[in-house]
Design a protein around this motif. Structure first.
Motif, PDB file in Angstrom:
ATOM      1  N   SER A  15       0.849  -1.190   0.000  1.00 54.91           N
ATOM      2  CA  SER A  15       0.000   0.000   0.000  1.00 54.91           C
ATOM      3  C   SER A  15       0.883   1.237   0.000  1.00 54.91           C
ATOM      4  CB  SER A  15      -0.907  -0.003   1.240  1.00 54.91           C
ATOM      5  OG  SER A  15      -1.325   1.299   1.568  1.00 54.91           O
ATOM      6  N   SER A  16       0.743   2.088  -1.015  1.00 52.79           N
ATOM      7  CA  SER A  16       1.560   3.298  -1.061  1.00 52.79           C
ATOM      8  C   SER A  16       1.223   4.236   0.091  1.00 52.79           C
ATOM      9  CB  SER A  16       1.381   4.022  -2.401  1.00 52.79           C
ATOM     10  OG  SER A  16       0.039   4.435  -2.597  1.00 52.79           O
ATOM     11  N   CYS A  17      -0.044   4.213   0.539  1.00 51.07           N
ATOM     12  CA  CYS A  17      -0.437   5.044   1.684  1.00 51.07           C
ATOM     13  C   CYS A  17       0.284   4.579   2.946  1.00 51.07           C
ATOM     14  CB  CYS A  17      -1.952   4.970   1.890  1.00 51.07           C
ATOM     15  SG  CYS A  17      -2.908   5.553   0.479  1.00 51.07           S
ATOM     16  N   TYR A  34       4.565  -3.763  13.812  1.00 49.39           N
ATOM     17  CA  TYR A  34       4.031  -3.908  12.465  1.00 49.39           C
ATOM     18  C   TYR A  34       2.853  -4.871  12.479  1.00 49.39           C
ATOM     19  CZ  TYR A  34       4.250  -4.445   7.330  1.00 49.39           C
ATOM     20  OH  TYR A  34       3.981  -4.442   5.988  1.00 49.39           O
ATOM     21  N   LYS A  35       1.675  -4.377  12.152  1.00 44.96           N
ATOM     22  CA  LYS A  35       0.474  -5.210  12.061  1.00 44.96           C
ATOM     23  C   LYS A  35       0.068  -5.294  10.592  1.00 44.96           C
ATOM     24  CE  LYS A  35      -1.092  -6.032  16.410  1.00 44.96           C
ATOM     25  NZ  LYS A  35      -1.658  -7.295  16.936  1.00 44.96           N
ATOM     26  N   ALA A  36       0.256  -6.463   9.998  1.00 49.71           N
ATOM     27  CA  ALA A  36      -0.053  -6.630   8.581  1.00 49.71           C
ATOM     28  C   ALA A  36      -1.548  -6.835   8.364  1.00 49.71           C
ATOM     29  CB  ALA A  36       0.715  -7.818   8.016  1.00 49.71           C
ATOM     30  N   VAL A  37      -2.080  -6.130   7.368  1.00 55.22           N
ATOM     31  CA  VAL A  37      -3.474  -6.286   6.941  1.00 55.22           C
ATOM     32  C   VAL A  37      -3.433  -6.555   5.440  1.00 55.22           C
ATOM     33  CG1 VAL A  37      -5.761  -5.231   6.794  1.00 55.22           C
ATOM     34  CG2 VAL A  37      -4.248  -4.667   8.716  1.00 55.22           C
ATOM     35  N   ASN A  38      -3.673  -7.796   5.048  1.00 56.97           N
ATOM     36  CA  ASN A  38      -3.560  -8.185   3.645  1.00 56.97           C
ATOM     37  C   ASN A  38      -4.801  -7.733   2.878  1.00 56.97           C
ATOM     38  OD1 ASN A  38      -3.491  -9.607   1.128  1.00 56.97           O
ATOM     39  ND2 ASN A  38      -2.006 -11.015   2.025  1.00 56.97           N
ATOM     40  N   LEU A  39      -4.663  -6.704   2.083  1.00 54.51           N
ATOM     41  CA  LEU A  39      -5.794  -6.152   1.345  1.00 54.51           C
ATOM     42  C   LEU A  39      -6.272  -7.084   0.240  1.00 54.51           C
ATOM     43  CD1 LEU A  39      -4.730  -2.396   0.953  1.00 54.51           C
ATOM     44  CD2 LEU A  39      -5.852  -3.539   2.883  1.00 54.51           C
ATOM     45  N   GLN A  44      -8.956  -6.449   5.537  1.00 55.86           N
ATOM     46  CA  GLN A  44      -9.441  -5.144   6.002  1.00 55.86           C
ATOM     47  C   GLN A  44     -10.924  -5.167   6.353  1.00 55.86           C
ATOM     48  OE1 GLN A  44      -8.658  -6.026   2.941  1.00 55.86           O
ATOM     49  NE2 GLN A  44      -9.573  -4.732   1.367  1.00 55.86           N
ATOM     50  N   PHE A  45     -11.621  -6.215   5.930  1.00 53.54           N
ATOM     51  CA  PHE A  45     -13.054  -6.327   6.223  1.00 53.54           C
ATOM     52  C   PHE A  45     -13.341  -7.243   7.416  1.00 53.54           C
ATOM     53  CE2 PHE A  45     -12.816  -5.491   1.589  1.00 53.54           C
ATOM     54  CZ  PHE A  45     -13.431  -4.247   1.594  1.00 53.54           C
ATOM     55  N   SER A  46     -12.283  -7.685   8.092  1.00 55.06           N
ATOM     56  CA  SER A  46     -12.465  -8.546   9.254  1.00 55.06           C
ATOM     57  C   SER A  46     -13.079  -7.754  10.403  1.00 55.06           C
ATOM     58  CB  SER A  46     -11.121  -9.127   9.705  1.00 55.06           C
ATOM     59  OG  SER A  46     -10.280  -8.097  10.224  1.00 55.06           O
ATOM     60  N   ARG A  47     -13.723  -8.448  11.311  1.00 54.34           N
ATOM     61  CA  ARG A  47     -14.332  -7.791  12.463  1.00 54.34           C
ATOM     62  C   ARG A  47     -13.276  -7.093  13.324  1.00 54.34           C
ATOM     63  NH1 ARG A  47     -18.987 -11.900  14.919  1.00 54.34           N
ATOM     64  NH2 ARG A  47     -20.377 -11.853  13.078  1.00 54.34           N
ATOM     65  N   PRO A  54     -13.534   1.589  10.819  1.00 54.90           N
ATOM     66  CA  PRO A  54     -14.769   1.168  10.148  1.00 54.90           C
ATOM     67  C   PRO A  54     -14.770   1.436   8.644  1.00 54.90           C
ATOM     68  CG  PRO A  54     -15.257   2.386  12.158  1.00 54.90           C
ATOM     69  CD  PRO A  54     -13.795   2.541  11.907  1.00 54.90           C
ATOM     70  N   LEU A  55     -13.865   2.291   8.160  1.00 58.75           N
ATOM     71  CA  LEU A  55     -13.771   2.539   6.718  1.00 58.75           C
ATOM     72  C   LEU A  55     -13.022   1.431   5.983  1.00 58.75           C
ATOM     73  CD1 LEU A  55     -13.056   6.387   6.391  1.00 58.75           C
ATOM     74  CD2 LEU A  55     -15.033   5.145   5.520  1.00 58.75           C
ATOM     75  N   HIS A  56     -12.366   0.555   6.749  1.00 61.91           N
ATOM     76  CA  HIS A  56     -11.646  -0.590   6.180  1.00 61.91           C
ATOM     77  C   HIS A  56     -10.430  -0.170   5.348  1.00 61.91           C
ATOM     78  CE1 HIS A  56     -15.134  -2.924   7.455  1.00 61.91           C
ATOM     79  NE2 HIS A  56     -15.897  -2.084   6.774  1.00 61.91           N
ATOM     80  N   TYR A  57      -9.826   0.957   5.667  1.00 64.47           N
ATOM     81  CA  TYR A  57      -8.648   1.428   4.957  1.00 64.47           C
ATOM     82  C   TYR A  57      -7.404   1.308   5.834  1.00 64.47           C
ATOM     83  CZ  TYR A  57     -11.770   3.758   1.565  1.00 64.47           C
ATOM     84  OH  TYR A  57     -12.709   4.044   0.604  1.00 64.47           O
TER      85      TYR A  57
END
Length: 221
Positions: A15-17, A34-39, A44-47, A54-57
């Motif tokens: 993610s560039s952001c 470092y907490k990885a969130v695999n898009l 990002q849609f996990s509970r 809540p925006l899942h970003y």
């Protein structure tokens, strides 16, 4: 959210952001978890992540009880809370320029060429239209940035030191040049500063390939 004093960054290697924030954290010398969130896998849609944003970003920074999402907001928070190795210059004109560059990248360029948007356009309009749309957005934005920086860029975007404008430009240029095969010779100022970024250890340390989750990423077709 986090009882320890260590910063926590929810992000994704490619993610560039997220890269913007990692670059800033490296420059400021701030340690973080470092907490990885695999898009790609939809994590990002996990509970669990929805409770964080809540925006899942991504990215999302957690600093004790403070939770900040959006890369620009995160960098501004870091600049105020952790003033060491300033990301904004003291000069008011150059400070305004840095904020303007950051805003152009994060609001007028990057969101408008996202892969998901390009695919949506192709589904609605036709094949190749998504790529043509992305290229038009990138070319318009890069042209504007060239004009904006022409009297200020030397080694980096707004002078001899790395500042917030560079945090936004470096990942953006790297990402789009590779993804869309952009001929950067059409943008000599951006190309020159990009080559300088590739000599900066903090930029390289923040790059997608250097992250712990990079090995588990397969680029989407």
């Amino acid at each position: 959210m986090n009882s320890s004093s260590k910063l926590v960054l929810y992000n994704f290697s490619h993610s560039s952001c997220s890269w913007r924030v990692r670059f800033a954290l490296k420059l400021k010398g701030l340690d973080y978890e470092y907490k990885a969130v695999n898009l790609v896998k939809g994590e990002q849609f996990s509970r669990e992540f929805e409770q964080v944003n809540p925006l899942h970003y991504v990215p999302v920074l957690v600093d004790g009880d403070v939770v900040v999402s959006d890369s620009l907001a995160i960098l501004l928070y870091l600049e105020e809370k952790y003033p060491q190795r300033a990301l904004l210059p003291d000069d008011h004109q150059r400070k305004a320029l840095n904020l303007q560059v950051a805003s152009i990248v994060c609001s007028s360029i990057q969101p408008l060429h996202m892969v998901t948007l390009a695919k949506h356009i192709e589904e609605k309009v036709g094949p190749e239209e998504g790529i043509l749309w992305a290229l038009s957005i990138i070319e318009k934005g890069f042209y504007a940035l060239e004009k904006l920086l022409k009297d200020f860029a030397t080694r980096f975007a707004t002078g001899e030191e790395l500042y917030m404008a560079d945090m936004f430009l470096a990942p953006e240029i790297d990402t789009v040049a590779k993804r869309y095969n952009i001929d950067m010779s059409a943008y000599p100022i951006l190309n020159r500063v990009y080559e300088a970024y590739k000599t900066v250890p903090e930029f390289l340390a923040a790059s997608p390939e250097a992250q712990p989750d990079a090995a588990f990423f397969t680029p989407p077709a």
